[in-house]
Design an enzyme around this catalytic site. Structure first.
Site, PDB file in Angstrom:
ATOM      1  N   ASP A  96       0.755  -1.084  -0.194  1.00  0.00           N
ATOM      2  CA  ASP A  96       0.015   0.280   0.002  1.00  0.00           C
ATOM      3  C   ASP A  96       1.383   1.467  -0.279  1.00  0.00           C
ATOM      4  OD1 ASP A  96      -1.961  -1.952   0.063  1.00  0.00           O
ATOM      5  OD2 ASP A  96      -2.314  -1.447   2.638  1.00  0.00           O
ATOM      6  N   ASP A 416      -4.858  -2.975   5.392  1.00  0.00           N
ATOM      7  CA  ASP A 416      -5.005  -2.518   6.244  1.00  0.00           C
ATOM      8  C   ASP A 416      -6.171  -2.514   6.459  1.00  0.00           C
ATOM      9  OD1 ASP A 416      -5.919  -0.471   4.761  1.00  0.00           O
ATOM     10  OD2 ASP A 416      -4.776   1.280   5.427  1.00  0.00           O
ATOM     11  N   ASP A 420      -9.243  -5.802   2.425  1.00  0.00           N
ATOM     12  CA  ASP A 420      -7.534  -6.835   1.937  1.00  0.00           C
ATOM     13  C   ASP A 420      -7.550  -7.809   2.831  1.00  0.00           C
ATOM     14  OD1 ASP A 420      -6.914  -4.035   0.855  1.00  0.00           O
ATOM     15  OD2 ASP A 420      -6.341  -2.638   2.913  1.00  0.00           O
TER      16      ASP A 420
END
Length: 836
Positions: A96, A416, A420
């Site tokens: 990310d 997070d 996900d």
């Protein structure tokens, strides 16, 4: 080997005494003969104990446990022990952006309000009161009330951001305009909000509806700028009046405002509103509600790249690891951040795609993902912008399933959010954010980053590679001791009818090479040199040709020394021979020197084994490992005590200072011999073979004959699940008489199949990602029909959950945490894919 040793010793004794010397078996001599036979048996057991490398599981456990403990100090909380070693062979990291590559300290630095682009935060005086009121209310109300700006903990520090960082940046913008967002929230408490459309990754926006005092409703919205602008048909001018906002105006704004902001690495957010004065709309129809908006402003939010990230990414590239950024930001913002981080460099022919373009390239006309198309995209893909969690899962699964390249890719993923979860589960190693991560993401992960920092992932790679090398170091040391000790014990026993190394001495050697060597070699700290080589790969032999060269080279030296001392030691040291000693003879200096020299050679060879890649300096960093130094010095002092004071229990007698110095000199010769071995090019020794190959891809695919679209990782997993299934099925036969008949049906001749044949049968649907069942024809007594181990087979052949049974994965028959829980009797949806 041990049985052969015992047989040879007994035959040698019998032939020598009763055939060659023609002695008679006298009854009064029977106890003596039995003592000899017991002695031979003890020697055989000793050979067996030394020959089996039972210390390897201990070394693996110590190495993993030690690494996990140390990784915690490096901000890696390991949830699954095997992920530690797997991370060492990672070839790709899908990371990310926000909070991992960047500081997650967001600040509004630019704004576009009333057809004016402000490169710095403007004074509130430049805005008409109406516009300023809309800005303050649009941000204060249309944000989670848990997001807030608190005073700094220390004087002179930065204000603390609590909650969503993007919303905190917007609230900070309100504060910079010298307005009080908390006063607005006090006037309009959270419980008085009429309707809230929370943010999701599909529409990439959030909206809040309030009642207007004069009647009607007002909706404030914020979200990704290019998406929100497509829903706007009006915009505020300099005086705060609404004017039409046409498609060409939107294109100009994207080209002149949003793209320049994004190219500087700024996240662009659009703030808009809509009034409902006439009739109350259907609030559940989001697509209808989120149209005809009026744009208030567009802001550019800066999230600085962590200063340590570019260096960490350079280390990853040097280590053969490809870093990919997966973000929901604008493609220009993502490209700018990736360039700052070093993921993209000028001149590289690499791809930077948006989620829509990515899906268009990899899907067919029916919308299904095609692996062949994906294989053309992912090798050059470095940035995936405006992506959804589904896009992340698709990318991860596609890389893992790909057959491009010699080795299967080992993929690590960060996440997070709740969505996900599937990607974190599918990845070989899933990293969840410890600060910003949700509980669902943490449950689905293998390692939790307690500081949300990308550099912690690089440290995890170092520790993973260190685990592999530590085990290899231990193997090199132990196999050298094994080879020498077994050959010495076997050869010496067959020639002299007695092992040069006695049983208790062998057990001491075994203790040195198992427990102490595990502590010493499995606790080596990682160094930056681990990141200067590429990953080994999944099928890399555990014992390389260089290690084999070291093992055989040192074995030759030690065997030569030991046999010279055994057969000529009494002449070299001018002492009495210890060979062919009577049954209860006292310990001899001859065999004490042999034992002492052998142990000292192992101690100095332990120092050699600190390096397994042919390095010359075996002492490099030795003082950084206090455990290694303590083990080596402690073993040396224990050896002195055993030799000088061990006496008959250890079959030792005191040695003179000269004899000690000679033993020490021969032991130090191991270090010199190690330099000679390292100087020999491994490539010139063509006869050396690698040991410990993993399963070849051909062997794996051979077992998958008849299967369609199944990745190699799932293949390996399901093969183990079938074995587990069969084992548990047999255990249940001890509890239920009915299951005996089930097993009887399973073991009829038509079903007697090998595990490989079993996997290719049409009854076992390997492509289905839900738990598998056996759909055999059920004839005769229904009680004798096979039942699913993890549930009952309904009339339509669908497996349904039982509250007291388990799925193939060994987990309770329930879905993944991000799915709704099934009721009793509902289809079993957890599945192999989610639980992995």
């Amino acid at each position: 080997m041990s049985a052969l040793t015992v047989v040879i010793l007994i035959l040698y004794f019998v032939v020598d005494n009763f055939v060659v010397q023609r002695r008679a078996w006298l009854p009064e001599c029977t106890p003596v003969y039995i003592q000899y036979f017991v002695k031979f048996f003890i020697i055989g057991i000793t050979v067996l104990v030394v020959a089996v490398p039972e210390g390897l599981p201990l070394a693996v456990t110590i190495s993993l446990a030690y690494s996990v403990k140390k990784m915690m100090k490096d901000n890696n909380l390991v949830r699954h022990l095997d992920a530690c070693e797997t991370m060492g062979n990672a070839t790709a990291i899908c990371s990310d952006k926000t909070g991992t590559l960047t500081m997650n300290r967001m600040t509004v630095v630019q704004a576009y309000v009333g057809n004016t682009h402000y490169r710095q935060i403007p004074s509130p005086d430049v805005f008409p009161p109406k516009v300023l009121d809309l800005i303050v209310n649009g941000i204060s109300i249309n944000s989670a009330y848990t997001s807030k700006i608190l005073p700094p903990e220390k004087e002179g520090g930065l204000p603390r951001q609590v909650g969503n960082k993007t919303e905190c940046a917007l609230l900070g913008f309100v504060t910079d305009l010298k307005q009080d967002y908390q006063a607005v929230r006090n006037e309009i408490p959270e419980e008085t909000l009429f309707k809230v459309y929370t943010f999701n990754s599909v529409r990439k926006s959030m909206s809040t509806v309030i009642r207007k005092p004069e009647g009607g409703f007002r909706m404030f919205s914020k979200g990704a700028s290019e998406i929100m602008l497509r829903k706007c048909n009006r915009i505020l001018d300099k005086e705060g009046e609404t004017i039409p906002f046409k498609s060409e105006d939107r294109d100009d704004m994207v080209r002149n405002v949003i793209e320049p902001m994004a190219s500087e690495g700024l996240r662009t957010i659009c703030i808009a509103y809509r009034d409902f004065d006439d009739t109350e709309p259907m609030w559940d129809n989001e697509n209808e509600i989120l149209t005809e908006l009026t744009c208030i402003m567009v802001v550019g939010i800066e999230d600085p790249v962590r200063p340590e990230v570019p260096d960490a990414i350079r280390k990853c590239k040097r280590a053969g690891i490809t870093v990919r950024m997966v973000t929901g930001d604008n493609v220009n913002t993502a490209r700018a951040i990736a360039t700052k981080c070093g993921i993209l460099t000028p001149g590289d022919n690499l791809l930077c795609l948006e989620g829509k373009e990515f899906n268009r390239l990899i899907r067919n006309e029916k919308g299904a993902v095609e692996q062949e198309k994906l294989d053309k995209v992912w090798p050059k893909l470095r940035v995936l912008a405006r992506s959804s969690p589904t896009d992340k899962h698709t990318l991860v699964k596609g890389i893992i399933d790909s057959t491009v390249g010699e080795q299967r890719q080992v993929v690590a993923v960060t996440g997070d959010g709740t969505n996900d979860g599937p990607a974190l589960k599918k990845a070989d190693v899933g990293f969840a954010m410890g600060i910003a991560g949700t509980d669902v993401a943490k449950e689905a992960s293998d390692i939790i980053l307690t500081d949300d920092n990308f550099t912690s992932i690089v440290k995890a790679v170092m520790w993973g590679r260190n685990v592999y090398d530590s085990i290899s170091k231990f193997l090199q040391f132990q196999l050298t001791v094994n080879v020498v000790a077994v050959i010495v014990a076997f050869t010496g026993a067959c020639i002299t009818q007695d092992s040069p190394l006695k049983a208790v001495q062998m057990l001491w050697v075994n203790l040195i090479m198992d427990t102490f060597a595990s502590l010493a070699l499995a606790t080596e700290p990682p160094t930056d040199s681990l990141l200067r080589r590429h990953p080994y790969g999944r099928n890399k032999p555990l014992i390389s040709r260089t290690m084999m060269k070291n093992i055989l080279g040192h074995a030759v030296y030690q065997l030569t020394v030991v046999f010279v001392l055994v057969f000529a030691g009494e002449q070299l040291f001018d002492i009495d021979s210890g060979r062919k000693a009577p049954l209860h003879a006292p310990p001899s200096q001859h065999y004490t020197i042999v034992f002492n020299t052998f142990v000292l050679m192992q101690l100095f060879n332990e120092i050699n084994c600190r390096k397994i890649h042919g390095e010359k300096n075996v002492f490099a960093g030795i003082y950084h490992n206090a455990i290694f130094c303590s083990v080596v010095l402690g073993t040396f002092f224990c050896q002195i005590v055993i030799v000088e004071f061990g006496g008959k229990p250890f079959s030792c007698t005191s040695l003179t200072l000269e004899q000690w110095l000679w033993c020490l000199f021969i032991g130090i010769g191991e270090l010199l011999w190690g330099q000679v071995i390292s100087a020999i090019p491994t490539e010139s020794l063509k006869f050396l073979k690698e040991v410990g190959h993993g399963a070849d891809e051909e062997e794996i695919t051979k077992d998958a004959e008849g299967m369609e679209e199944i990745d190699l990782a799932e293949m390996e997993l399901r093969r183990g699940q079938i074995l587990w299934f069969r084992g548990l099925h047999r255990i249940q036969t001890q509890k239920r008489i009915k299951v005996v008949r089930v097993l009887h049906n399973f073991h009829k001749p038509r079903n007697e199949l090998s595990i490989h044949q079993f996997m290719t049968q049409p009854e076992y649907n390997a492509d289905n990602e839900s738990p598998q069942t056996f759909q055999d024809d059920q004839e005769g007594d229904p009680e004798s029909a096979p039942k699913a181990l993890f549930g009952e087979v309904g009339p339509c052949g669908i497996v349904v959950c039982n509250p007291d049974t388990y799925c193939l994965t060994g987990l309770p028959c329930s879905p993944a945490p991000w799915l709704s829980a099934p009721s009793i009797g509902s289809p079993c949806t957890g599945g192999v894919e989610q639980y992995g």
